[in-house]
Design an enzyme around this catalytic site. Structure first.
Site, short mmCIF file in Angstrom:
data_model
loop_
_atom_site.label_atom_id
_atom_site.label_comp_id
_atom_site.label_asym_id
_atom_site.label_seq_id
_atom_site.Cartn_x
_atom_site.Cartn_y
_atom_site.Cartn_z
N GLU A 265 3.28 6.31 4.43
CA GLU A 265 2.66 5.27 3.00
C GLU A 265 3.59 3.73 3.16
O GLU A 265 3.19 2.71 3.04
CB GLU A 265 1.81 5.93 2.41
CG GLU A 265 0.94 6.56 2.91
CD GLU A 265 -0.34 6.00 3.05
OE1 GLU A 265 -1.03 4.83 3.84
OE2 GLU A 265 -1.06 6.58 4.42
N HIS A 268 3.67 1.74 6.24
CA HIS A 268 2.62 0.38 6.09
C HIS A 268 2.98 -0.57 4.52
O HIS A 268 2.34 -1.54 5.07
CB HIS A 268 0.94 0.84 5.61
CG HIS A 268 0.26 1.94 6.86
ND1 HIS A 268 0.44 1.60 7.77
CD2 HIS A 268 0.23 3.30 6.85
CE1 HIS A 268 -0.28 2.71 8.68
NE2 HIS A 268 -0.30 3.55 7.59
#
EC number: 3.4.17.19
Lengths: 500, 500
Positions: A265, A268
């Protein structure tokens, strides 16, 4: 000036997106359980305002008028993206959008209920309805965009991707993996016979895991003045570029899964944080698409954080944050054997990076057949089973829950999305290779926990580019050549192969 | 039907309010520091959409048409509140609103900076500008509503309150307090000479304080399926009725201040959670106004939580959550002597319940003089000092930071708001008296930690009434008579007086 009208529209739409993003992240992290109904109503109404404002007929006139205006290069590219967004947003009649929203919402709800009961037969009528709608949508998008129907669906997620280019790439990768998965499993077996997998011995406190995750995020470049980490049932990276809302979840018997999810994550998040903030209210200033986004998460997770160099740097962090006894006597190899463990399995989201693409290729092939009427929803279980058996040697025929009912994408009508996952893996490998050419000591830098130069390369070549170029053009500009599966294959060979 | 158009408008406006409330609470609790600029832009744009949608000219037509429609009692009352909201929202020209927004924003920013430097002279020009605008606003509101100018300002916060009624009430209370403050101080001195104040001995862990606060909230009826507690720099109660966002702050050398603040905010929260949810998208379904809201927080804080009965119930909670050694050897009287300590001070927000009304009455008198041109901004320091000296016997002339610069209300242009605080205290005392008539063992119930019947009385008489009635009518309906300062005076006499 008409371009100024588009600019002002962009600011209003950005504000609604901001509200929707933060409300969405808040719902998964801090909302009281009883707040859901009013939250859903609020978000539906805000989404309605967004739709009304972003599809207003006068926008077409502004776009046409702006084409005749004296624009600089950024504005010219921005105008192109304003037009692309507008065409993609207006190519479906409102009547169809409403029909589809009702059907996919109902189908998703049914799926949640029936998946838990492993009940394919009861779910089938709803899925048949969704497939009909997807065919209708593909035809509408195809007409509006002048693209083949499946390409028109993919265009929502990765502008410029075409089956004409991707089919041979996926076919090549599939051929490679059919031989390579057995090889990787053999190599793994030999290695583990020399040095058996070590068992994790929890419990691992959530507080320690959180501190470790925060330290790992900080190490690879997450900017805590523009983001934070919370807990949610499913990890995600949401929020807005100036305030990225990342989440993870914890298990007390394990800490490596949560750590790797945090690093994924974070990939991202770095992309969102690295976008050019001065363009954030234009479509041009947003992240390019799902494939590129996944390439950024997989770059951190697969290229950086599952490498031996990373663990020579990161192992002391485990001791520091989890205590000296968390993994007693482990070295970097023991950690790598855990996090890079290869296994044939039923579930895509649990798959390792070697078998994962086969899960995606299976779906990519089936959903094209579904869109083009070569396959009906009722035939999915057999077709799925045949491919699972062929690609991974395992059968799902008696277990639809872990077969075609495992993903939310089809129940939700999101056809054309799956290829992004494996495109992301291939793009990440290709980016690493390009980066290493201009930064020959990149591996040593990882080993020292130095990510600034690596991030600078990505910032210049990917993050700051926003949506200036189509997905294929962005790949070529960043790496010097079009998407080429050889980089990903070489990456897998090196990490998992006999001569790696 | 036009009423249905108003109903649908109400849902859209509720969604925008929902977003603004949650974004506002999020900003103070979970936002990354670098997210502020885009958050401000998003909230300003959403507020602009709210303004545009809530002041659209066709709403006037819908309201007029709906008056001829066949409406039930709830709808009829709702229509009245739709009209009241619309008139209050549209009575200022857009040009004026924009001018005022810029001026008060600038003035608030200046105030933050100059208050820290104790610099009245540099702040004065900005405040003079605000006072001019407030006079202009009062005149505009006065024309639109047919009210006296200061009444028209109060009407935004407490519909129905009029200086004609309030001036004698405040004058009476002021007269009482001038004698009663010295009496309460004498009584306190005598009591403390018998039993000296005990000192708190921290540190008190924040985790323990949080658990104690949650337990106290739960005890008095906070519904955690529709709300939560977080940390912020200034405690507040925000969010929406289905998801109330309460905050507090902690000091490790003290836990009673934070606990009392939590109980105060819980009073606000109970009101919001207790509103009729089926009306939440109508102005009718919202909390009545600032005075009633403050009466609900002060009911919990002053009527319940600073009473001896409450502490006979709550003292064991301290031991349970803070540890046996948190307040070694204290009994309920020791706690009460701490939390009910009376002191003449400069700062309104730090004042006890005996001296607090004098701080408010001072402001109430000065701001009427300012609005009516009997006082100019430049004369405030002298006027303030004269009243502080007369009412509380302390001078602020050399310390504007702790005098007229201490509150955000005037720099922000919020004239007419201050009386709500003391109205709330008086209304809370009057409600307690009415409640005790229908629930004679209410004090014993507090002592047993039973708040259900007390909350049911408030739910029926206040919370579920929403905005059905004006503030004065709601008081009369709930308590059987108009606002009467005798109840508050009796409350103070009982708690702090010589014969209490």
């Amino acid at each position: 000036m008409s371009f100024e009208k588009l600019d002002a529209l962009g600011r209003r739409l950005e504000s609604l997106e901001h509200a929707l993003s933060i409300l969405g992240a808040d719902e998964a992290t801090h909302m009281a359980v009883g707040g859901g109904e009013k939250r859903a109503e609020a978000m539906a109404n805000l989404a309605g305002m967004y739709h009304t404002q972003s599809t207003a007929p006068e926008i077409r006139d502004w776009i046409e008028a702006a084409k005749a205006e004296d624009l600089n290069e950024d504005q010219t590219l921005a105008l192109g993206e304003f037009e692309r967004s507008y065409v993609n947003a207006t190519c479906l009649p409102t009547e169809f959008v409403e029909r589809r929203t009702v059907a996919t919402m109902r189908s998703e709800q049914l799926w949640r209920e029936l998946r838990a009961r492993n009940d394919w037969d009861s779910f089938l009528p709803a899925l048949e309805g969704v497939v009909d709608l997807v065919r209708e949508e593909a035809a509408l998008r195809s007409d509006a965009l002048g693209l083949a129907p499946y390409d028109a669906l993919m265009e929502q997620y990765d502008p410029g991707n075409r089956t004409e280019t991707l089919n041979p790439i996926f076919a090549d990768l599939k051929g490679f993996l059919k031989d390579f998965v057995p090889e990787a499993l053999d190599v793994q077996e030999e290695k583990l016979s020399q040095r058996p997998l070590k068992a994790l011995k929890g419990p691992y406190s959530i507080e320690n895991q959180r501190e470790l995750g925060l330290a790992a995020m900080r190490a690879v470049g997450f900017d805590f003045t523009h983001g934070s980490l919370a807990v949610s049932h499913h990890p995600f990276c949401g929020g807005v570029p100036t305030d990225v809302r990342m989440t993870t979840r914890y298990r007390t018997d394990q800490f490596l899964f949560s750590l790797m999810a945090v690093l994924h994550e974070t990939g991202h998040a770095l992309y969102e944080q690295g976008l050019d903030k001065s363009w954030s209210h234009w479509p041009l200033g947003k992240a390019r698409g799902m494939g590129i986004h996944e390439s950024q998460s997989l770059f951190v997770e697969m290229q950086l954080a599952r490498s031996p160099e990373f663990w020579s740097f990161a192992l002391p962090m485990i001791h520091q944050y989890m205590g000296e006894d968390a993994i007693p006597g482990w070295d970097a190899t023991d950690v790598l054997n855990q996090v890079n463990f290869v296994e044939r399995g039923y579930i895509r989201v649990d798959a390792d990076e070697v078998t994962y693409p086969l899960h995606v290729i299976l779906r990519y092939e089936l959903e094209q057949d579904l869109v083009y009427g070569k396959l009906e929803a009722a035939q999915i279980p057999e077709a799925w089973d045949a491919k699972m058996t062929e690609y991974l040697g395992i059968s799902t025929i008696d277990d639809p829950k872990d077969g075609p009912m495992q993903d939310v994408h089809w129940p939700g009508g999101a056809f054309g999305y799956f290829p992004s996952y494996t495109l992301g893996a291939m793009i990440a490998a290709q980016q690493w290779s390009a980066l290493e050419k201009s930064l020959p000591d990149a591996r040593e830098q990882i080993g020292k926990g130095e990510f600034d130069a690596i991030n600078d390369w990505r910032r210049q070549n990917i993050w700051l580019q926003g949506s200036r170029y189509s997905t294929p053009d962005l790949i070529t500009r960043a790496t010097g050549e079009p998407l080429n599966p050889e980089f990903f294959k070489a990456h897998l060979r090196k990490r998992y192969g006999r001569n790696g």
